[in-house]
Design an enzyme around this catalytic site. Structure first.
Site, PDB file in Angstrom:
ATOM      1  N   GLU A 260       0.834  -1.202   0.000  1.00 18.80           N
ATOM      2  CA  GLU A 260       0.000   0.000   0.000  1.00 18.80           C
ATOM      3  C   GLU A 260       0.872   1.257   0.000  1.00 18.80           C
ATOM      4  O   GLU A 260       2.016   1.231   0.439  1.00 18.80           O
ATOM      5  CB  GLU A 260      -0.945  -0.008   1.215  1.00 18.80           C
ATOM      6  N   GLU A 326     -13.531   0.923   5.036  1.00 15.21           N
ATOM      7  CA  GLU A 326     -12.793   2.055   5.609  1.00 15.21           C
ATOM      8  C   GLU A 326     -13.197   3.408   5.037  1.00 15.21           C
ATOM      9  O   GLU A 326     -12.434   4.367   5.123  1.00 15.21           O
ATOM     10  CB  GLU A 326     -11.277   1.872   5.480  1.00 15.21           C
TER      11      GLU A 326
END
Length: 470
Positions: A260, A326
């Site tokens: 990420e 999220e």
């Protein structure tokens, strides 16, 4: 199984009577600590008599099978139970057959249609040679309806005995288990992890473990660490060799890569790294998957998104886990964790560049409790869905449901006068997610993360799908 939303003034006894259900079975399936305290707006799963059975204290698979006139082997097979000893109190089992009392005027065709099964399957189950020859008062065994097959992955950050016990409990519902996590290092090695309880539980439940590697370092995802590996083919070879050694040593069946905040300029380097990984792992029969940020367009800007090439990775790897959660993150404003309208926006783009049979939709197993009015810089508390319902009960507030995001929420004021807003998941929101998986024809779903008590999820999952086991 049915989903009931508690109305004002309802008691569990009334609900059970209205559904013709067993009171104790409802209590067990929902893990109700205090059956006398229901919350308005709370969702309950209602097991169906004659079609489902919730394991009680003292039960074993053989006794349950005998009680319903089926073999233990049939009961185990329809419920993905690889070890007959691994059944647990509160676990809802689907029965291989239900009974139907033929009524005047019924035909085998109308009965089959009402139960969602074929005439041929009913004939086979009852040794009927002439489908026209049934009669009122006859009891027929109706096979359980066939369900779409899906794959389910679950990440787990609990690598201890407690985490292993949870996998033993829910493992029959999982295709893959992903212990989180191994971090890469700048010299091409990987960190150590003592995840043996999880691996033992995965073997006991015939669940395929995936080794997860990340660029996580010192509390966050490190862009420079990813760049060090992605820009150096020699380090990549070293890293892949070390990964393969760990996979062989511990018995993993595949690799899941969660890089990420990769620099945009490393987009093609990341793709080439994945090609190199696949070239080394596929000949050994190992799968390769990635976890990608939830993008709504190919040009979406931001460090989290730009290096995640949906189209290229969709060609290279075996499947992709889209991290469709999220939106309601701990440091942001109160909102649903995985609003279904936003999830669908991501899927609408993803299916244009990734084969649907390679897309695994991310699903949260948690909720959050924010202080309100929200102040930037404050962090919400992560809670389990079970804890969310308990909070609503403790403060005497009703649970509401947002139809746009398909998520439950409520607000309360604590003992210090502080306001709170809670968003979480329940049986309804999970049904919406499973409906979405079916509508889009996806490969499956992936949970983030085990360790949050959510007993309703597993009956709802089972009611929608048959989970593939490799």
């Amino acid at each position: 199984m049915q989903i009931h939303v508690v109305g004002r003034g309802e008691s569990l006894w009334q609900i059970a009577r209205n559904y013709g259900a067993d009171l104790n079975q409802i209590i067990l399936a929902n893990e109700l600590q205090n059956p006398n305290m229901l919350v308005v707006g709370q969702s309950l799963v209602i097991p169906e008599l004659n079609r489902e059975y919730v394991v009680q204290a003292g039960d074993n698979l053989w006794a349950i099978a005998n009680r319903f006139g089926v073999s233990a082997e049939e009961l185990a097979a329809v419920n993905n139970i690889s070890n007959p000893a691994l059944i647990f109190v509160g676990d809802m089992l689907e029965l291989p057959y239900s009974n139907h009392l033929v009524q005047a005027g019924e035909t085998l065709w109308t009965i089959a249609r009402n139960y969602g099964v074929t005439v041929n399957r009913i004939q086979q189950a009852n040794n009927i040679t002439n489908p026209s020859f049934i009669y009122p008062g006859q009891t027929l065994r109706i096979p359980a309806a066939l369900k779409p097959i899906t794959e389910i992955n679950a990440y787990s950050t609990q690598i201890n005995e407690q985490g292993g016990q949870e996998v033993l409990t829910v493992g029959r519902h999982l295709t893959y288990l992903s212990p989180f996590m191994y971090s890469i290092t700048a010299d091409g090695s990987i960190t150590e992890m003592q995840e043996y309880p999880l691996l033992e539980a995965s073997r006991a439940t015939n669940t395929s473990p995936l080794l997860v590697i990340t660029n996580f370092q010192e509390g966050g995802f490190n862009s420079d660490l990813a760049a060090a590996i992605l820009r150096n083919p020699d380090l990549q070879d070293t890293l892949i060799t070390n990964i393969l050694e760990e996979i062989r040593t511990k018995g993993y069946t595949g690799l899941n890569i969660d890089f990420e905040y990769v620099y945009p300029e490393d987009r093609e380097n990341y793709n080439n790294f994945l090609r190199r990984v696949v070239g080394r792992l596929h000949p050994e029969g190992l799968s390769v998957s990635t976890a990608l940020a939830p993008k709504e367009t190919g040009e979406q800007e931001g460090l989290l998104y730009e290096a995640h090439d949906y189209a290229a990775q969709g060609e290279i790897v075996d499947f992709i886990i889209l991290m469709t959660y999220e939106w309601g993150w701990a440091g942001g404003r109160p909102r649903a964790i995985a609003p279904i309208n936003k999830v669908r926006d991501v899927l609408d783009y993803a299916i244009t560049v990734i084969p649907r049979n390679k897309i695994v939709m991310g699903i949260p197993l948690y909720g959050r409790d924010w202080e309100i009015p929200w102040v930037e810089g404050t962090l919400a508390r992560t809670i389990s869905p079970q804890e969310a319902v308990e909070l609503a009960g403790r403060y005497g507030v009703a649970i509401q449901y947002d139809n746009t995001s398909q998520a439950p929420f409520f607000r309360y004021v604590d003992e210090e006068g502080q306001g709170h807003e809670v968003w979480f998941e329940d049986a309804r929101s999970m049904q919406a997610k499973y409906d979405t998986m079916k509508e889009y024809g996806l490969r499956g779903g992936s949970y983030w993360v085990l360790g949050n008590p959510f007993p309703q999820n597993w009956p709802v999952l089972q009611d929608n799908f048959r989970v593939r086991k490799w």
